[in-house]
Each structure stands twice: as structure tokens, then as C-alpha cells.
Motif scaffolding. Structure first.
Motif, PDB file in Angstrom:
ATOM      1  N   GLU A  91       4.682   0.888   3.501  1.00  0.00           N
ATOM      2  CA  GLU A  91       4.691   2.165   2.794  1.00  0.00           C
ATOM      3  C   GLU A  91       6.067   2.831   2.827  1.00  0.00           C
ATOM      4  O   GLU A  91       6.412   3.591   1.926  1.00  0.00           O
ATOM      5  CB  GLU A  91       3.653   3.107   3.409  1.00  0.00           C
ATOM      6  N   SER A 125      -7.868   6.038  -3.068  1.00  0.00           N
ATOM      7  CA  SER A 125      -6.477   6.126  -2.656  1.00  0.00           C
ATOM      8  C   SER A 125      -6.248   7.447  -1.916  1.00  0.00           C
ATOM      9  O   SER A 125      -6.411   8.533  -2.485  1.00  0.00           O
ATOM     10  CB  SER A 125      -5.554   6.034  -3.877  1.00  0.00           C
ATOM     11  N   ARG A 161       1.410   4.360  -7.463  1.00  0.00           N
ATOM     12  CA  ARG A 161       0.490   3.568  -6.647  1.00  0.00           C
ATOM     13  C   ARG A 161      -0.064   2.373  -7.415  1.00  0.00           C
ATOM     14  O   ARG A 161      -0.253   1.287  -6.850  1.00  0.00           O
ATOM     15  CB  ARG A 161      -0.671   4.446  -6.171  1.00  0.00           C
ATOM     16  N   ARG A 203      -0.262  -1.187  -5.066  1.00  0.00           N
ATOM     17  CA  ARG A 203      -0.818  -0.692  -3.814  1.00  0.00           C
ATOM     18  C   ARG A 203      -2.259  -0.217  -3.981  1.00  0.00           C
ATOM     19  O   ARG A 203      -3.000  -0.129  -2.988  1.00  0.00           O
ATOM     20  CB  ARG A 203       0.036   0.446  -3.254  1.00  0.00           C
ATOM     21  N   ASN A 204      -2.649   0.116  -5.189  1.00  0.00           N
ATOM     22  CA  ASN A 204      -4.019   0.541  -5.489  1.00  0.00           C
ATOM     23  C   ASN A 204      -4.390   0.124  -6.896  1.00  0.00           C
ATOM     24  O   ASN A 204      -3.513  -0.011  -7.767  1.00  0.00           O
ATOM     25  CB  ASN A 204      -4.182   2.063  -5.355  1.00  0.00           C
TER      26      ASN A 204
END
Length: 358
Positions: free
Chosen positions: A77, A209, A257, A262-263
Motif C-alpha cells: 500500500e 474497500s 483502487r 487493488r479492488n
């Protein structure tokens, strides 16, 4: 002499209205033993969801060679375009600064602001200023909502265990040992992954998220404060511009994101809905749209005080007497009374004429 006494009485009445003090013996015990306990509980629970393994994540299976879970690993992250060192200060510090500036501006620009809140006296030593009470109430509830968003998002992630788009890149399953021969084969073995356990555990927390939920909560809470509290005269574009400027970082975060794998888009959408719903509930149901705690409406509070000696009420006219009412009664009728006009000696026909002559 008479006008001076009237002005003195009006000034003393205004001063008495502004310095009104309300006594309360339950505000301090309620704050210490109820609100602080609940706040500490939410902080501890959110810490366990975020930084510990107290609540194990549900182990969900996957399909062999699933293309939706085979995106490349974007890195930790801290390497993101919206790293935590930038994200969390933006979520917390910016709304606090805007709320403090808004309250100070309200005090300086509204002359009747003090009538919205009362000074609370708890005993003979503790006096709570109206501005301090309002700022603590708004910012305290904002902090409480942040931790509640973390708890709710973390609980859903723990229960569902949905994978991120880069799950198979960090899982590194041995397809030969698992016997994968087709894309529709489902793998439910708990020890199917051979990668780093820490990265695998993080890759199982995709839905919803959490950054998107926190960003949406902070943006919606601040936007509702700007819309409901700040009153800007002479311009209709200042409030919409401020609201769009507040919402833009949240939207950009959601797009990042998804773009960085990441999502999934559904994870971001669910997080946005959760954060927005918590903010709307706290503002409308708990804070009553940032209104005063006494429940009085701003329209009634902003009316200037009127002195009966300065603005005397004109006396009502006396009621009409019976003779005047009887005299005006024929003039108020719309249709004249019917009269009889003889047409033939044996037939009488009613007519609306005023006189009858043969």
C-alpha cells in the motif's frame, strides 16, 4: 427621557437573552461514563480489525486460472499513488479544519448565533461555552463515525473473505498438484496457496474497500456540513463548487483502487455506499442536520426581538353595532329581491326587477 428608558430596557433585555445559562448535572457523568466508554470501545475494536489477527478471515476458494483474480501484484500500500501517509491525513485533517473554520465564520457573521446554544453550568465550577459544546459534538461524532466505518468494513471483509484482483499472483497455487485441468474447476483446499501468508491474508480483504468507505464517509460528512451550515449570500455557485471539490478526492481514490488492481469495481461501490450511509445517518438522525441541541429552528432564532413599547400593536376596531349591521345588510346582498310583475290578471311571474309598475 422616555426614549432613553426604553433603549436601556431593550439593551438589558438583549443582554439577559444572550447570557442565558442552563443548569445540568448529567452532562459531565454522561460524557465520562457513557460517551468516552463507547468511543474507547470503538477505537479498540477498530484497532483489532485493522492491525491484529484477532478475527480470522474467512478462507474462500477460487476457480482454476480465474482471469478476474490473476492481475499483477501492484505492490504494498505504501507504493500506491494514494498511500496511507497521504490518505489518512486527507480523510481526518481536512474535514476537521473545514468544520473549525465554518464554526468560527458562523460566530463572526451571525449576530444571533449565541441564541442557538446555551451555556451549560454543571455545578458551581464548570461552565461549557456554546461554541465549545458545538465543536466537540460535531467533531466527536465525526471521529466516532470514522471508527464505526472501519469496524463495519472490517467485519464484512472478515465474514466474506472475497479476493482482490491480484489474489492469484500472491497466492501462487500449484495447479498441477491441485489437479486443475479446466477453468471451471473450483479449488476449496485451505492450503492451496504457496505464497507469503501475510500478503495472502491481505488479498482476502477486498469486499468492501475500506479506503473507499473511509473516503466516502469523510467527503459526505463534510459536504453535508458545508451545505447545511454555511450560509453564503450573493452567490449560488460557491456551495456547489465546494461540494464538488470535497467529493473529487473520494472519487479519484475509488478510481485509483480499481486502476491499480487493488479492488474490484463492486468492492469500491460497496465501500462508497457504506461510508455514505453512515455519514447520512449520523448527520440526519443524531445531529439533526447540525441543528442546535435545544431543537429550535434557526428561522425563529434569527428574528429580531421586538419591544412592545417601541413597536406598539394597533388596537383592533370595535365590533359593529346591531343597527349598523342591519343597515349594511341590504347593501351586501348580491341579488336584488324578486318582485311580482302582473302579466295577465290570473298569472303572476317572479322577476328580478327593482320596481313593479302596472
Amino acid at each position: 427621557m422616555h426614549s432613553g428608558s426604553i433603549r436601556t430596557g431593550y439593551t438589558s433585555h438583549m443582554a439577559a437573552h444572550e447570557t442565558e445559562i442552563k443548569s445540568s448535572t448529567s452532562i459531565v457523568p454522561c460524557f465520562l461514563f457513557v460517551e468516552l466508554v463507547l468511543m474507547a470501545g470503538t477505537v479498540i475494536l477498530s484497532y483489532h480489525f485493522e492491525y491484529t489477527d484477532t478475527f480470522p478471515v474467512h478462507t474462500q476458494g477460487f476457480f482454476c486460472y480465474d482471469s478476474t483474480l490473476s492481475k499483477p501484484y501492484p505492490g504494498p500500500e505504501s507504493t500506491s499513488r494514494a498511500p496511507p501517509r497521504l490518505l489518512y491525513p486527507l480523510i481526518t485533517v481536512l474535514p476537521i479544519i473545514m468544520i473549525l473554520l465554518g464554526e468560527v465564520i458562523s460566530v463572526l457573521t451571525h449576530p444571533h448565533w449565541k441564541s442557538r446554544e446555551k451555556v451549560i453550568a454543571c455545578g458551581d465550577c464548570c461552565f461549557f461555552n456554546p461554541l465549545l459544546r458545538r465543536v466537540v459534538r460535531i467533531l466527536g461524532l465525526f471521529s466516532f463515525g470514522l471508527f464505526c466505518t472501519v469496524i463495519f468494513a472490517g467485519a464484512v471483509q472478515t465474514v466474506t473473505g472475497n479476493q482482490t484482483p491480484h489474489f492469484l499472483s500472491v497466492c501462487r497455487p500449484n495447479y498441477t498438484a491441485l489437479g486443475c485441468v479446466s477453468h471451471i474447476q473450483y479449488v476449496s483446499t485451505p492450503h492451496a496457496c504457496t505464497g507469503d501468508p501475510v500478503l495472502i491474508a491481505e488479498a482476502r480483504k477486498a469486499f468492501p474497500s475500506k479506503p473507499a468507505a473511509l473516503g466516502a464517509y469523510s467527503a459526505v460528512y463534510t459536504m453535508m456540513y458545508v451545505t447545511l451550515v454555511l450560509r453564503i449570500k450573493g452567490s449560488r455557485l460557491v456551495k456547489p463548487s465546494l461540494c464538488f471539490a470535497i467529493l473529487s478526492p473520494s472519487w479519484l481514490l475509488s478510481l485509483l483502487r480499481v486502476a491499480e488492481y487493488r479492488n474490484h469495481w463492486r468492492d469500491v461501490l460497496a465501500g462508497t455506499i457504506i461510508g455514505s450511509a453512515i455519514a447520512v445517518f449520523l448527520v440526519t438522525s443524531v445531529l439533526n442536520n447540525f441543528g442546535s441541541s435545544s431543537g429550535s429552528r434557526p428561522e425563529e432564532l434569527e428574528k429580531p426581538l421586538q419591544d412592545p413599547q417601541l413597536n406598539p400593536v394597533p388596537p383592533l376596531p370595535p365590533p359593529p353595532t346591531r343597527e349598523k349591521a342591519m343597515a349594511l345588510r341590504p347593501l351586501m346582498s348580491l341579488d336584488p329581491p324578486p318582485c311580482l310583475v302582473p302579466v295577465t290578471p290570473d298569472v303572476l311571474i317572479p322577476s328580478n326587477c327593482m320596481t313593479s309598475q302596472v
